[in-house]
Design an enzyme around this catalytic site. Structure first.
Site, PDB file in Angstrom:
ATOM      1  N   CYS A   1       8.332 -39.599  80.649  1.00  0.00           N
ATOM      2  CA  CYS A   1       9.681 -39.039  80.769  1.00  0.00           C
ATOM      3  C   CYS A   1       9.695 -37.628  80.200  1.00  0.00           C
ATOM      4  CB  CYS A   1      10.686 -39.866  79.974  1.00  0.00           C
ATOM      5  SG  CYS A   1      10.696 -41.594  80.376  1.00  0.00           S
ATOM      6  N   CYS A   2      10.403 -36.749  80.889  1.00  0.00           N
ATOM      7  CA  CYS A   2      10.631 -35.405  80.363  1.00  0.00           C
ATOM      8  C   CYS A   2      12.018 -34.961  80.790  1.00  0.00           C
ATOM      9  CB  CYS A   2       9.546 -34.429  80.809  1.00  0.00           C
ATOM     10  SG  CYS A   2       9.616 -33.956  82.526  1.00  0.00           S
ATOM     11  N   ASN A   3      12.366 -33.730  80.495  1.00  0.00           N
ATOM     12  CA  ASN A   3      13.711 -33.251  80.798  1.00  0.00           C
ATOM     13  C   ASN A   3      14.064 -33.404  82.267  1.00  0.00           C
ATOM     14  OD1 ASN A   3      15.095 -32.554  78.498  1.00  0.00           O
ATOM     15  ND2 ASN A   3      14.226 -30.514  78.385  1.00  0.00           N
TER      16      ASN A   3
ATOM     17  N   MET B   1      14.582 -37.485  82.422  1.00  0.00           N
ATOM     18  CA  MET B   1      15.308 -38.175  81.359  1.00  0.00           C
ATOM     19  C   MET B   1      16.566 -38.887  81.869  1.00  0.00           C
ATOM     20  SD  MET B   1      16.346 -36.335  77.849  1.00  0.00           S
ATOM     21  CE  MET B   1      16.969 -37.231  76.468  1.00  0.00           C
TER      22      MET B   1
END
Length: 99
Positions: free
Chosen positions: A7-9, A39
């Site tokens: 998961c990332c921005n 996210m």
């Protein structure tokens, strides 16, 4: 088959990392699915993951993810993330899953 969720921005920076991790996993003969989620979508799919790895930029949200699942959650170290160290990140995921 185990699933590793990154998961990332926005999901963009992890997509390249996922490709490198998939290549590394294939080279090792590992039967894992590796997916990247931004996210804002990750919580909708958290039940599908056997381990959740967060990009360093969203490490502050680790507690929220831990509350949402009983599966292991970890923040990818900045050095490994920045270097796209697929081998080390897979090792971390396998260790968290008890492999």
């Amino acid at each position: 088959m185990k699933t590793i969720m990154l998961c990332c921005n926005a999901g963009m920076s992890t997509s390249l990392l996922v490709q490198k991790m998939q290549k590394e996993a294939a080279g090792r003969g590992l039967e894992v699915t590796i997916v990247a989620r931004p996210m804002n979508e990750a919580m909708d799919h958290i039940g599908d993951a056997d381990v959740v790895l967060l990009g360093p930029q969203i490490g502050y949200a680790k507690g929220d993810y831990e509350k949402a699942t009983d599966k292991p959650v970890a923040v990818i170290p900045m050095a490994d993330y920045g270097r796209m160290n697929a081998s080390k990140i897979i090792d971390t995921a396998l260790e968290l899953m008890g492999k």
